[in-house]
Design a protein around this motif. Structure first.
Motif: not given
Length: 82
Positions: A22, A24, A60, A62, A64-65
């Motif tokens: 994963s 970010d 993964n 991605h 984060y919000d």
């Protein structure tokens, strides 16, 4: 990580493949790469090998919000440079 050694014209090279579960990516993607390339450089040096290829796979990817605004700013600054 997956490590491979190969010989090219008498020189030994240490290749490394990083498979990351994963990431970010906007906030930490480059930090992750730098850390593992530094590890590859240290191990190759210890073995007396040359640094070979580095491959990085992320399963993964991605954002984060809570990092959306920072990601927009980073991308905006990148577009201004181009």
């Amino acid at each position: 990580t997956l490590w491979s050694c190969r010989k090219v014209d008498g020189d030994m090279y240490l290749d490394m493949t990083l498979t990351q579960r994963s990431s970010d990516y906007i906030m930490a993607g480059f930090i992750n790469k730098i850390q593992y390339v530094a590890l590859q450089i240290m191990i190759a040096s210890h073995l007396g090998y040359k640094v070979g290829k580095f491959c990085h796979f992320v399963q993964n990817l991605h954002i984060y919000d809570r990092h959306i605004d920072a990601a927009r700013e980073i991308l905006s600054n990148s577009l201004e440079i181009c």
